[in-house]
Design a protein around this motif. Structure first.
Motif, PDB file in Angstrom:
ATOM      1  N   TYR A 353      15.995  65.102  -2.195  1.00 32.24           N
ATOM      2  CA  TYR A 353      15.178  64.912  -0.959  1.00 32.24           C
ATOM      3  C   TYR A 353      13.843  65.078  -0.728  1.00 32.24           C
ATOM      4  N   PRO A 354      13.472  66.606  -1.067  1.00 35.69           N
ATOM      5  CA  PRO A 354      12.195  67.066  -1.180  1.00 35.69           C
ATOM      6  C   PRO A 354      11.263  65.860  -1.789  1.00 35.69           C
ATOM      7  N   LEU A 355      11.729  65.572  -3.046  1.00 37.02           N
ATOM      8  CA  LEU A 355      10.838  64.822  -3.687  1.00 37.02           C
ATOM      9  C   LEU A 355      10.476  63.390  -2.795  1.00 37.02           C
ATOM     10  N   PHE A 356      11.874  62.978  -2.397  1.00 40.17           N
ATOM     11  CA  PHE A 356      11.699  61.680  -1.602  1.00 40.17           C
ATOM     12  C   PHE A 356      10.810  61.795  -0.486  1.00 40.17           C
ATOM     13  N   GLU A 357      11.037  62.821   0.373  1.00 39.78           N
ATOM     14  CA  GLU A 357      10.091  62.815   1.574  1.00 39.78           C
ATOM     15  C   GLU A 357       8.623  63.014   1.160  1.00 39.78           C
ATOM     16  N   ARG A 358       8.369  63.918   0.208  1.00 37.14           N
ATOM     17  CA  ARG A 358       6.913  64.032  -0.358  1.00 37.14           C
ATOM     18  C   ARG A 358       6.265  62.690  -0.768  1.00 37.14           C
ATOM     19  N   TRP A 359       7.280  61.649  -1.518  1.00 39.88           N
ATOM     20  CA  TRP A 359       6.743  60.412  -1.735  1.00 39.88           C
ATOM     21  C   TRP A 359       6.572  59.693  -0.665  1.00 39.88           C
ATOM     22  N   VAL A 360       7.293  59.816   0.300  1.00 38.51           N
ATOM     23  CA  VAL A 360       7.403  58.752   1.631  1.00 38.51           C
ATOM     24  C   VAL A 360       6.114  59.172   2.472  1.00 38.51           C
ATOM     25  N   ASP A 361       5.810  60.691   2.543  1.00 38.40           N
ATOM     26  CA  ASP A 361       4.902  61.268   3.078  1.00 38.40           C
ATOM     27  C   ASP A 361       3.379  60.778   2.652  1.00 38.40           C
ATOM     28  N   GLY A 362       3.307  60.752   1.393  1.00 37.04           N
ATOM     29  CA  GLY A 362       2.151  60.400   0.681  1.00 37.04           C
ATOM     30  C   GLY A 362       1.081  61.502   0.539  1.00 37.04           C
ATOM     31  N   GLY A 363       1.489  62.756   0.938  1.00 29.74           N
ATOM     32  CA  GLY A 363       0.470  63.880   0.767  1.00 29.74           C
ATOM     33  C   GLY A 363       0.917  64.843  -0.259  1.00 29.74           C
ATOM     34  N   GLY A 364      -0.241  65.611  -0.662  1.00 30.17           N
ATOM     35  CA  GLY A 364       0.026  66.538  -1.551  1.00 30.17           C
ATOM     36  C   GLY A 364      -0.348  67.949  -1.112  1.00 30.17           C
ATOM     37  N   ARG A 365      -0.339  67.744   0.310  1.00 28.21           N
ATOM     38  CA  ARG A 365      -0.590  69.145   1.094  1.00 28.21           C
ATOM     39  C   ARG A 365       0.288  70.448   0.861  1.00 28.21           C
ATOM     40  N   GLU A 366      -0.007  71.623   1.183  1.00 31.70           N
ATOM     41  CA  GLU A 366       0.960  72.485   1.443  1.00 31.70           C
ATOM     42  C   GLU A 366       1.425  72.924   2.428  1.00 31.70           C
ATOM     43  N   TYR A 367       2.703  73.190   2.874  1.00 33.15           N
ATOM     44  CA  TYR A 367       3.163  73.335   4.167  1.00 33.15           C
ATOM     45  C   TYR A 367       3.595  74.758   4.317  1.00 33.15           C
ATOM     46  N   HIS A 368       3.248  75.517   4.975  1.00 35.65           N
ATOM     47  CA  HIS A 368       3.609  77.006   5.124  1.00 35.65           C
ATOM     48  C   HIS A 368       4.161  77.402   6.818  1.00 35.65           C
ATOM     49  N   LEU A 369       3.989  76.300   7.514  1.00 38.62           N
ATOM     50  CA  LEU A 369       4.441  76.300   9.021  1.00 38.62           C
ATOM     51  C   LEU A 369       5.759  75.565   9.089  1.00 38.62           C
ATOM     52  N   CYS A 370       6.764  76.349   9.895  1.00 34.16           N
ATOM     53  CA  CYS A 370       8.167  75.558  10.218  1.00 34.16           C
ATOM     54  C   CYS A 370       7.807  74.363  11.104  1.00 34.16           C
ATOM     55  N   ASP A 371       8.628  73.249  10.687  1.00 30.09           N
ATOM     56  CA  ASP A 371       8.620  72.219  11.354  1.00 30.09           C
ATOM     57  C   ASP A 371       9.666  72.373  12.708  1.00 30.09           C
ATOM     58  N   ARG A 372       9.518  72.253  13.985  1.00 29.40           N
ATOM     59  CA  ARG A 372      10.475  71.856  15.267  1.00 29.40           C
ATOM     60  C   ARG A 372      11.172  70.853  14.691  1.00 29.40           C
ATOM     61  N   PRO A 373      12.359  71.020  14.706  1.00 27.35           N
ATOM     62  CA  PRO A 373      13.508  69.852  14.260  1.00 27.35           C
ATOM     63  C   PRO A 373      13.177  68.702  15.285  1.00 27.35           C
ATOM     64  N   ARG A 374      12.755  68.740  16.614  1.00 30.93           N
ATOM     65  CA  ARG A 374      12.547  67.607  17.442  1.00 30.93           C
ATOM     66  C   ARG A 374      11.379  67.102  17.083  1.00 30.93           C
ATOM     67  N   ASN A 375      10.351  67.413  16.315  1.00 31.10           N
ATOM     68  CA  ASN A 375       9.018  66.658  16.127  1.00 31.10           C
ATOM     69  C   ASN A 375       9.329  65.815  14.590  1.00 31.10           C
ATOM     70  N   GLN A 376      10.548  66.027  14.082  1.00 26.91           N
ATOM     71  CA  GLN A 376      10.820  65.318  12.909  1.00 26.91           C
ATOM     72  C   GLN A 376      12.089  64.510  13.163  1.00 26.91           C
ATOM     73  N   PRO A 377      12.063  63.287  14.147  1.00 23.91           N
ATOM     74  CA  PRO A 377      13.551  62.948  14.594  1.00 23.91           C
ATOM     75  C   PRO A 377      14.252  62.294  13.435  1.00 23.91           C
ATOM     76  N   VAL A 378      13.580  61.609  12.514  1.00 20.63           N
ATOM     77  CA  VAL A 378      14.455  61.014  11.371  1.00 20.63           C
ATOM     78  C   VAL A 378      15.081  61.993  10.385  1.00 20.63           C
ATOM     79  N   ARG A 379      14.087  63.045   9.959  1.00 23.45           N
ATOM     80  CA  ARG A 379      14.749  63.913   9.184  1.00 23.45           C
ATOM     81  C   ARG A 379      15.880  64.765   9.660  1.00 23.45           C
ATOM     82  N   THR A 380      15.674  64.928  11.172  1.00 23.01           N
ATOM     83  CA  THR A 380      16.912  65.862  11.823  1.00 23.01           C
ATOM     84  C   THR A 380      18.024  64.852  12.119  1.00 23.01           C
TER      85      THR A 380
END
Length: 557
Positions: A353-380
């Motif tokens: 799954y992490p590789l799948f979401e990275r491929w869909v997102d299309g970004g190579g950025r680093e993420y050090h902040l937590c997402d609020r689950p409500r802000n990612q409705p499909v993943r949640t």
């Protein structure tokens, strides 16, 4: 006279030893850096610590149990302290476990603490993985640590199954019989795997000894190595954090390990140990003397495994009968699919799954902040659908108990679970997605009007309205700092490959549903500063604009 000794020179044997060691190995500097490491304050980060401390309890109680357990299937008439079993032909493994429970001082308490700790260990790892999944803490650069955690979960499940199978009672023997059937269902190599695992025709005489070695040596050793690697990566990569006051994607804020976090962590360890001790002392679990020794020709109703492998039991019960004969080999699909294919697919999805979401997102950025689950409705939604799928299989594993307790027809209940296995995850995904969007709309309303108070004011028109106070700065920062995917770059005039078309379609489906927030230019700049990748420099990158967002008028604030 004042003491004029050189305070910089070591004065005691301990200090001199420390200096000698530090000159050869940088222990002091490494220890100083570790003691200054910042740890998060949020309660959800304690789930990983609970798993760690439960593992420590498992090791301590397991060492005690190994002193009295005999891993042998050699049979003899029972002559121990439990009178109802006296004269019954039992294995040495079963007899030593019963004697441990009734004849060893504190033995039953240790057995039950060990079993409750195993259940809590798996539960803590599972909840920890869910926390990481729903907050997006598995994204770059932590994909490797996520895979280590998934591997630990799989090993812990196998470790628990091995340990619970050692007693050679009727309950664990039924589980071993199921395990044998699953191995036999594997095409071509199933028979060879079964003969190798059991040391001959089932039940054989070697399975307990082999599981004992796996349970007390190999799997715990692998778990210790993985835990060390996991903690090492946590220290190196730092923890994720919520976008609260002063926290950005480029810094780490938390309590220092010593002395503040050390005190909390030690308190948590003793709290976990105390709870497990209370459970072990007051709540009976796995009373093997009631089940009796295992006999291959006996079985019992109301037999369910521990929760972490209960989904396999449920899948086996729900799968309709189906088999195929190919080139002289029989493939029993009704055992192979639920017993082999579903668990393999489950862990394959978790790994990928992490590789799948990275491929869909299309970004190579680093993420050090937590997402609020409500802000990612499909993943949640996908996560909740997976939990519901697992829960339906777990309940199906106890269909006989459910049918008996609620006086339901077994056939109708089975078909109900089969339908629910397909329908409920879809409904759960849709409902979760709608709830997330509703919570985003609530955030938008809070940004515009503020939080309601218990003060009612009369308006100029003669009506009444609740007074609203502006959001506190910390809450407003948390609401506004949500990560937005960057648009996928187009390939110019080059023809688009089918793989890229699929990726763009998934990108639109994954990120299209979002409620725009009213942000001012100043707030947009603040959000950009919070979310900027550590490898980027803010002046060189334009701010990320929310799709459909507008600059509000003064009255909108």
């Amino acid at each position: 006279m004042p003491d004029r000794r050189d305070v910089s020179s070591p004065r005691t044997t301990g200090e001199r030893t420390a200096v000698v060691l530090d000159r050869r190995m940088p222990l002091v500097e490494a220890g100083r850096q570790f003691l200054r490491k910042a740890f998060p304050d949020h309660w959800s980060f304690l789930l990983g610590e609970i798993a760690l401390y439960t593992f420590v309890v498992l090791v301590l109680t397991g060492v005690f149990l190994t002193f009295f357990f005999s891993p042998s299937l050699e049979e003899h008439p029972y002559a121990g302290p439990y009178v109802p079993l006296q004269g019954t032909l039992v294995s040495e493994a079963y007899a030593s476990t019963v004697d441990l429970s009734f004849d060893v001082r504190g033995g039953l308490l240790m057995r039950q603490i060990h079993h409750w700790a195993a259940l809590l260990f798996l539960s803590a790892i599972g909840l920890h993985l869910l926390r990481i999944f729903f907050t997006g803490a598995f994204r770059r650069p932590r994909e490797g640590n996520w895979m280590i955690g998934v591997t630990m979960f799989a090993l812990a499940m196998f470790e628990g199954f091995c340990g619970y199978s050692l007693a050679d009672d009727l309950l664990s023997g039924t589980g071993l019989r199921t395990f044998e059937g699953i191995l036999l269902s594997i095409p071509v190599i199933g028979t060879y795997l079964t003969m190798f695992t059991f040391g001959g025709q089932y039940p054989g005489h070697d399975i307990v000894e082999r599981f004992y070695v796996l349970h007390v040596l190999l799997v715990p050793g692998l778990l210790i190595v993985l835990i060390a690697a996991h903690l090492g990566l946590v220290i190196y990569l730092k923890h994720t954090q919520w976008a609260e006051k002063d926290r950005t994607n480029r810094n780490v804020i938390g309590a220092p390990f010593h002395p503040r976090y050390t005190a909390k962590s030690v308190g948590l360890f003793f709290g976990v140990f105390g709870i497990l001790a209370v459970l072990g002392a007051t709540m009976q679990i796995n009373p093997i003397w009631n089940y009796g020794p295992y006999r291959p020709n006996k079985a019992s109703i109301d037999v369910q495994p521990d929760w972490y492998v209960g989904f396999i039991e449920g899948a086996l019960r729900l799968m309709p009968q189906a088999e195929t004969n190919l080139w002289g080999h029989t493939v029993p699909w009704d055992v192979f699919i639920p017993g082999v294919l579903i668990p393999v697919l489950l862990f394959a999805v978790l790994y990928a799954y992490p590789l799948f979401e990275r491929w869909v997102d299309g970004g190579g950025r680093e993420y050090h902040l937590c997402d609020r689950p409500r802000n990612q409705p499909v993943r949640t939604g996908l996560g909740v659908a997976g939990v519901v799928f697992y829960a339906v299989l777990l309940l199906a594993g106890a269909q006989d108990v459910v049918a008996y307790v609620f006086t339901l027809h077994m056939e109708a209940l089975t078909w109900g679970f089969r339908s629910g296995l397909i329908l409920f995850p879809v409904v759960a995904f849709w409902l979760t997605r709608r709830v997330c969007l509703g919570l985003q709309a609530q955030d938008r309303a809070r940004l515009r009007r503020g939080d309601e108070t218990d003060v009612v004011r009369r308006t100029a028109g003669g009506g009444y309205a609740l007074q609203h106070n502006p959001l506190p700065e910390e809450q407003e920062r948390l609401v506004l700092a949500r990560d937005l995917p960057r648009p996928l770059t187009l390939g110019g005039h080059m023809p688009v490959k089918r793989r890229e078309k699929v990726r763009r379609a998934l990108h639109r489906w994954y990120f299209r549903d979002r409620v725009p927030l009213p942000v001012t230019p100043e707030e947009r700049g603040t959000v950009r500063e919070i979310l900027t990748d550590p490898a980027e420099h803010s002046p060189e990158h334009p701010p990320v604009r929310e799709p459909g967002a507008r600059t509000p008028a003064a009255e909108d604030r």
